[in-house]
Scaffold this motif. Structure first.
Motif, PDB file in Angstrom:
ATOM      1  N   VAL A  25       0.847  -1.201   0.000  1.00 31.17           N
ATOM      2  CA  VAL A  25       0.000   0.000   0.000  1.00 31.17           C
ATOM      3  C   VAL A  25       0.879   1.246   0.000  1.00 31.17           C
ATOM      4  N   ASP A  26       1.933   1.230   0.815  1.00 29.96           N
ATOM      5  CA  ASP A  26       2.856   2.368   0.855  1.00 29.96           C
ATOM      6  C   ASP A  26       3.488   2.626  -0.508  1.00 29.96           C
ATOM      7  N   VAL A  27       3.926   1.560  -1.163  1.00 34.76           N
ATOM      8  CA  VAL A  27       4.600   1.714  -2.459  1.00 34.76           C
ATOM      9  C   VAL A  27       3.638   2.306  -3.485  1.00 34.76           C
ATOM     10  N   VAL A  28       2.410   1.798  -3.532  1.00 33.82           N
ATOM     11  CA  VAL A  28       1.430   2.357  -4.463  1.00 33.82           C
ATOM     12  C   VAL A  28       1.155   3.820  -4.136  1.00 33.82           C
ATOM     13  N   CYS A  29       1.039   4.128  -2.837  1.00 35.70           N
ATOM     14  CA  CYS A  29       0.808   5.527  -2.431  1.00 35.70           C
ATOM     15  C   CYS A  29       1.978   6.414  -2.828  1.00 35.70           C
ATOM     16  N   ALA A  30       3.189   5.905  -2.685  1.00 38.27           N
ATOM     17  CA  ALA A  30       4.368   6.681  -3.075  1.00 38.27           C
ATOM     18  C   ALA A  30       4.344   6.995  -4.560  1.00 38.27           C
ATOM     19  N   PHE A  31       3.964   6.011  -5.381  1.00 40.22           N
ATOM     20  CA  PHE A  31       3.911   6.266  -6.823  1.00 40.22           C
ATOM     21  C   PHE A  31       2.718   7.134  -7.191  1.00 40.22           C
ATOM     22  N   PRO A  68      -3.380  -5.212 -12.532  1.00 40.34           N
ATOM     23  CA  PRO A  68      -2.077  -4.729 -12.071  1.00 40.34           C
ATOM     24  C   PRO A  68      -2.238  -3.808 -10.870  1.00 40.34           C
ATOM     25  N   ASP A  69      -1.131  -3.491 -10.215  1.00 42.38           N
ATOM     26  CA  ASP A  69      -1.203  -2.698  -8.988  1.00 42.38           C
ATOM     27  C   ASP A  69      -1.459  -1.220  -9.259  1.00 42.38           C
ATOM     28  N   PHE A  70      -1.061  -0.723 -10.415  1.00 44.27           N
ATOM     29  CA  PHE A  70      -1.465   0.626 -10.850  1.00 44.27           C
ATOM     30  C   PHE A  70      -1.149   0.776 -12.324  1.00 44.27           C
ATOM     31  N   THR A  71      -1.819   1.711 -12.955  1.00 40.71           N
ATOM     32  CA  THR A  71      -1.534   2.035 -14.354  1.00 40.71           C
ATOM     33  C   THR A  71      -1.462   3.549 -14.504  1.00 40.71           C
ATOM     34  N   ARG A 220      -6.752   6.531   0.895  1.00 45.46           N
ATOM     35  CA  ARG A 220      -6.779   5.372  -0.003  1.00 45.46           C
ATOM     36  C   ARG A 220      -6.034   4.225   0.691  1.00 45.46           C
ATOM     37  N   LYS A 221      -6.671   3.585   1.640  1.00 46.73           N
ATOM     38  CA  LYS A 221      -5.973   2.671   2.542  1.00 46.73           C
ATOM     39  C   LYS A 221      -5.661   1.306   1.951  1.00 46.73           C
ATOM     40  N   PHE A 222      -6.133   1.032   0.747  1.00 48.41           N
ATOM     41  CA  PHE A 222      -5.982  -0.297   0.181  1.00 48.41           C
ATOM     42  C   PHE A 222      -5.322  -0.222  -1.191  1.00 48.41           C
ATOM     43  N   MET A 223      -4.969  -1.397  -1.725  1.00 48.84           N
ATOM     44  CA  MET A 223      -4.421  -1.466  -3.074  1.00 48.84           C
ATOM     45  C   MET A 223      -5.134  -2.585  -3.807  1.00 48.84           C
ATOM     46  N   ASN A 224      -4.702  -2.885  -5.030  1.00 49.63           N
ATOM     47  CA  ASN A 224      -5.492  -3.743  -5.908  1.00 49.63           C
ATOM     48  C   ASN A 224      -5.419  -5.222  -5.549  1.00 49.63           C
ATOM     49  N   ASP A 225      -4.406  -5.645  -4.801  1.00 46.45           N
ATOM     50  CA  ASP A 225      -4.338  -7.042  -4.380  1.00 46.45           C
ATOM     51  C   ASP A 225      -5.401  -7.338  -3.324  1.00 46.45           C
ATOM     52  N   PRO A 226      -5.841  -8.592  -3.210  1.00 49.41           N
ATOM     53  CA  PRO A 226      -6.782  -8.935  -2.136  1.00 49.41           C
ATOM     54  C   PRO A 226      -6.204  -8.544  -0.778  1.00 49.41           C
TER      55      PRO A 226
END
Length: 347
Positions: A25-31, A68-71, A220-226
């Motif tokens: 979640v942190d990595v997605v938030c950073a990007f 994917p985790d983000f686009t 945005r506390k979550f990411m695309n993975d379960p």
């Protein structure tokens, strides 16, 4: 002794799952911060999508949805697909990762808004993010052993871009360090010499402190993975129920997984009833919830304490690993006992 060892392993598994998902979640938030808040880069971005779901048709005609985790869609019509992987170094793990990012490399359309509207992109890059302890090995196993092997089935039109990340702490603040792995065989992002590109950002060793993206993570506390059960259970305990029902109280509450999932989707963009049920099942193992067997659950709202522990996720994990004594009962059990008491009074 065997039982104690088994509980210890389960506890560590719970904590490892929590920490890994939290880092993702942190990595997605950073990007998301990089692509939407850093002016030089953000000005080149048309849309950053945190929860992409893209339907693709396979060679055999079947339709699958890739997540994917983000686009990212850039203003010039090019695109980027980001994927975060822990990566074990055995062949099964590497081949699975290659099949996954191989599908991403074939995408011709990416979402251009949060509604999921797809538009055509060209010159698509796949960014594979891995922990720093497997970064060099990932280049060797994915690119050199497979992509550059003419006999291997993993054969996208161009090499994926592999970058590594690591997390470090300084007092109470932590940061993430991102770096493109400088191997000649590794893929590269366009315009790596242009300061306004993500390629330039990843060329050096770059730190992103948590205070840069904490406001994004709060929203945005979550990411695309379960979502992992302990991560979601902790969110429900520390944020969801205090918001919906007020602070800790003496009376348990009854909740419905489908309703919680809908609230999560409304607030954060994702939420599945099956994941809520998994989180409630974990809380039940911790003695903090009970399944009423009618689609509802009874949940404790008592203050959660454990000597020597301050982190709620650790307290829940420790209690769950020990199958703690229940502090709440299912409604059917409460009703049955009430009936028994009433009969005792009558007879």
């Amino acid at each position: 002794m065997a039982g104690a060892k088994s509980s210890a392993i389960a506890l560590q598994d719970l904590l490892d799952d929590f920490n890994l998902y939290d880092q993702y979640v942190d990595v997605v938030c950073a990007f998301e911060w990089l692509f939407t808040r850093v002016t030089e880069i953000a000005d080149t971005v048309r849309h950053f999508e945190r929860f992409p779901k893209i339907k693709v048709t396979m060679d055999d005609g079947t339709e699958v949805t890739v997540t994917p985790d983000f686009t990212v869609i850039f203003q010039d019509g090019t695109g980027l697909v980001g994927e975060i992987s822990k990566l074990a170094m055995h062949d099964n793990s590497i081949d699975k990762a290659c099949r996954q990012i191989g599908k991403y490399a074939e995408l011709t359309h990416l979402p251009v808004d949060e509604a999921g509207t797809l538009v055509e992109v060209h010159d698509l890059d796949v960014l594979q993010l891995v922990p720093s302890d497997v970064g060099l090995a990932a280049v060797r196993r994915i690119i050199k052993d497979r992509y550059l092997n003419p006999d291997h089935e993993y054969a996208p039109s161009k090499a994926p871009v592999i970058a590594q990340y690591s997390r470090s702490a300084d007092r109470d603040e932590y940061r993430y360090t991102f770096q493109h792995l400088p191997d000649p065989a590794n893929g590269v992002l366009p315009n790596s010499d242009d300061p306004s590109t993500i390629g330039h950002f990843l060329t050096g060793v770059n730190n992103v402190t948590a205070n840069r993206f904490n406001h994004i993570k709060a929203r945005r506390k979550f990411m695309n993975d379960p979502v992992k059960p302990l991560y979601l259970a902790t969110h429900l305990w520390t944020s969801h129920w205090p918001t919906e029902y007020g602070g800790p109280g003496t009376q348990p509450i009854e909740v419905t997984p489908a309703d919680i999932a809908q609230t999560l989707r409304d607030q954060f963009g994702m939420g599945r009833a099956s994941e809520v049920k998994a989180a409630l099942t974990l809380l039940a193992r911790a003695g903090l919830a009970a399944d009423n067997r009618d689609g509802t659950w009874t949940v404790s709202r008592a203050t959660l304490r454990l000597r020597g522990e301050r982190d709620i996720h650790r307290i829940i994990a420790i209690k769950a690993s020990k199958n703690a004594k229940p502090v709440v009962q299912a409604r059917s059990t409460r009703t049955a006992r009430a009936d028994e008491t009433q009969q005792g009074m009558l007879f």
